[in-house]
Design an enzyme around this catalytic site. Sequence first.
Site, mmCIF file in Angstrom:
data_model
loop_
_atom_site.group_PDB
_atom_site.id
_atom_site.type_symbol
_atom_site.label_atom_id
_atom_site.label_comp_id
_atom_site.label_asym_id
_atom_site.label_seq_id
_atom_site.Cartn_x
_atom_site.Cartn_y
_atom_site.Cartn_z
ATOM 1 N N ASP A 18 0.824 -1.224 0.000
ATOM 2 C CA ASP A 18 0.000 0.000 0.000
ATOM 3 C C ASP A 18 0.845 1.255 0.000
ATOM 4 O OD1 ASP A 18 -2.323 -1.573 0.188
ATOM 5 O OD2 ASP A 18 -2.000 -1.758 2.349
ATOM 6 N N LYS A 21 2.763 1.974 -5.252
ATOM 7 C CA LYS A 21 3.430 1.419 -6.446
ATOM 8 C C LYS A 21 2.650 1.746 -7.706
ATOM 9 C CE LYS A 21 3.559 -2.743 -4.768
ATOM 10 N NZ LYS A 21 3.170 -2.442 -3.386
ATOM 11 N N GLY A 45 -4.047 -4.113 -4.493
ATOM 12 C CA GLY A 45 -4.907 -3.005 -4.904
ATOM 13 C C GLY A 45 -4.030 -1.818 -5.248
ATOM 14 N N HIS A 46 -3.910 -1.536 -6.531
ATOM 15 C CA HIS A 46 -3.052 -0.427 -6.951
ATOM 16 C C HIS A 46 -3.938 0.722 -7.421
ATOM 17 C CE1 HIS A 46 0.420 -3.485 -7.726
ATOM 18 N NE2 HIS A 46 0.152 -3.302 -6.462
ATOM 19 N N GLN A 232 2.111 -6.157 -3.268
ATOM 20 C CA GLN A 232 2.369 -6.207 -1.821
ATOM 21 C C GLN A 232 3.680 -5.470 -1.479
ATOM 22 O OE1 GLN A 232 1.386 -9.527 -3.291
ATOM 23 N NE2 GLN A 232 -0.642 -8.695 -2.968
ATOM 24 N N THR A 307 -7.450 -0.560 -0.513
ATOM 25 C CA THR A 307 -8.054 -0.494 -1.847
ATOM 26 C C THR A 307 -8.860 -1.759 -2.137
ATOM 27 O OG1 THR A 307 -6.045 0.652 -2.499
ATOM 28 C CG2 THR A 307 -7.470 -0.081 -4.271
ATOM 29 N N GLY A 310 -11.060 -2.252 1.911
ATOM 30 C CA GLY A 310 -11.629 -1.082 2.590
ATOM 31 C C GLY A 310 -11.260 -1.010 4.068
ATOM 32 N N PRO A 312 -9.438 -0.126 7.500
ATOM 33 C CA PRO A 312 -8.564 0.985 7.902
ATOM 34 C C PRO A 312 -7.139 0.468 8.055
ATOM 35 C CG PRO A 312 -10.110 0.414 9.674
ATOM 36 C CD PRO A 312 -10.455 -0.451 8.491
ATOM 37 N N VAL A 422 4.047 14.181 -3.847
ATOM 38 C CA VAL A 422 3.590 15.328 -3.053
ATOM 39 C C VAL A 422 2.074 15.527 -3.166
ATOM 40 C CG1 VAL A 422 5.817 16.531 -3.015
ATOM 41 C CG2 VAL A 422 4.257 16.896 -4.950
ATOM 42 N N GLY A 423 1.378 14.528 -3.663
ATOM 43 C CA GLY A 423 -0.086 14.603 -3.785
ATOM 44 C C GLY A 423 -0.564 13.464 -4.658
HETATM 45 P P1 IMP Z 1 -3.245 -12.528 1.802
HETATM 46 O O1 IMP Z 1 -2.194 -12.115 0.830
HETATM 47 O O2 IMP Z 1 -4.654 -12.151 1.394
HETATM 48 O O3 IMP Z 1 -3.134 -13.960 2.218
HETATM 49 O O4 IMP Z 1 -3.009 -11.691 3.163
HETATM 50 C C1 IMP Z 1 -1.840 -11.887 3.959
HETATM 51 C C2 IMP Z 1 -1.387 -10.573 4.562
HETATM 52 O O5 IMP Z 1 -0.887 -9.745 3.515
HETATM 53 C C3 IMP Z 1 -2.493 -9.752 5.237
HETATM 54 O O6 IMP Z 1 -1.927 -9.030 6.312
HETATM 55 C C4 IMP Z 1 -2.929 -8.792 4.154
HETATM 56 O O7 IMP Z 1 -3.514 -7.630 4.698
HETATM 57 C C5 IMP Z 1 -1.596 -8.507 3.507
HETATM 58 N N1 IMP Z 1 -1.705 -8.090 2.103
HETATM 59 C C6 IMP Z 1 -1.940 -8.869 1.031
HETATM 60 N N2 IMP Z 1 -1.958 -8.134 -0.089
HETATM 61 C C7 IMP Z 1 -1.708 -6.875 0.266
HETATM 62 C C8 IMP Z 1 -1.555 -5.650 -0.463
HETATM 63 O O8 IMP Z 1 -1.649 -5.577 -1.695
HETATM 64 N N3 IMP Z 1 -1.283 -4.545 0.289
HETATM 65 C C9 IMP Z 1 -1.137 -4.592 1.628
HETATM 66 N N4 IMP Z 1 -1.259 -5.712 2.344
HETATM 67 C C10 IMP Z 1 -1.548 -6.840 1.667
#
Ligand code: IMP
Length: 435
Positions: A18, A21, A45-46, A232, A307, A310, A312, A422-423
């Site tokens: 998050d 990227k 989620g990009h 990730q 993304t 949802g 937090p 910066v935004g």
């Molecule tokens: P999984 O990949 O759904 O099995 O989740 C394993 C861990 O990776 C959890 O803590 C998710 O929140 C985290 N995670 C998986 N994909 C993302 C991503 O794209 N961004 C941030 N965290 C992720």
Amino acid sequence: MSFREWGNTSVIGLHWGDDGKGKVVDLLAADFDVVVRYGGGANAGHTVVIGSEKYALHLLPCGILRGEVLNVIAGGVVLDPAVLLGEIASLRQRGIRIDDNLRISDRAHLVFPYHRREDVLSEGAARSGEKIGTTARGIGPCYADKYARHWAIRVCDLYSPRRFRERLAAVVAHKNAYLSAVYGSHETFDADKLADEYLLFADDLRPFVCDTMLLLHRALADGRQVLFEGAQGCLLDVDHGTYPYATSSNSGGGGVASATGVPLSAIDSIIAVLKAYTTRVGAGPFPTELKDARGDALRERGHEYGTTTGRPRRCGWFDAVAAAYAALFSGPTSLAVLHLDTLSGMSELNVCVAYRAGGALLESFPADVSVLDEVEPVYETMPGWTEDIGGCRRTADLPPAARDYLKLVSERVGAPVRIVGVGPARDQIVLAEEA
Ligand code: IMP
């Protein structure tokens, strides 16, 4: 400046994902011929903001928003065809061209509804404190099947329908028995229905499917420049991340080669994306997490909500120890530090420069997450800045305190900062020789 100078480039996240990227890939993609998404699945989620439009991509490479770029989903991805086809349909509705600019590996593993179900059931059954906080997208169970080999089904299998039906029937019988015996699940999957559904998906996917490894090697041989889009973050890497609070693939710098079939020697640059602070979703240790109003303020100012789910995001100070550890196994040649504007107006900023445990400074990043959970972060405190930096486009435009902050980040992580966010807008970027 043209990012072509960087040669074939891999974009990775250095913390827990998050990190922005999507924005960096979108920026660089304009100078590249091919963009490759290679790991994870619909857990990613990009987000890319173009003018007043916001796009949240889960499986499609971010290069899809640049019409002239060839986009590849490589074999290391676990592919949920329902999600992918939904994403394609919704982007097409918004006027995005998706035809011969997309290619999907015939070696990618398929995610089925029983994977998603198992993801939810296994999380539900885990004892409190042992839940991973997955995205419930079936990622872990699909990769588990991939490595176990007995129950996995790949994209190429869709194109031998008789064998596919037979194999799926055996897999579904196994899954139904397993989910019922282990989790007491009453939901059973119907192999015939599932086969019908996936064979329809197969027709829709067919124009995109090919041997993407061969395609990439041909592109490289033709001198086309390739951008690899990581998903990730490094600290979710299944081997080097905060295991078991990790994802199920190699999201660190090394994952690109096995997932694409392009050897590491073909990659010239690795740009690691970080936020100017740190966030994490899901469970697991997070030494610099702010559980007070300052964390809430970062979440609101940075719009830190997942993304994909949802949820937090947990927010905290910039953790340079975790980033330097990730840099060690991922080898970034430069850094992109995004969301610097989110820190504007904070009177003081802390950067974690060491971990202390039992009164002593730790020398290495602990393997045991229960140790990491207990460490006390040692902070270097810096003055903040109050200026609105959204209009800055050169390093010299940034307030001195912001430049000092980036300098500390760069020194501690061990790579130069070349891009600063910066935004949210596409052009809210500072390109720095060395910020
Ligand atoms: P999984 O990949 O759904 O099995 O989740 C394993 C861990 O990776 C959890 O803590 C998710 O929140 C985290 N995670 C998986 N994909 C993302 C991503 O794209 N961004 C941030 N965290 C992720």
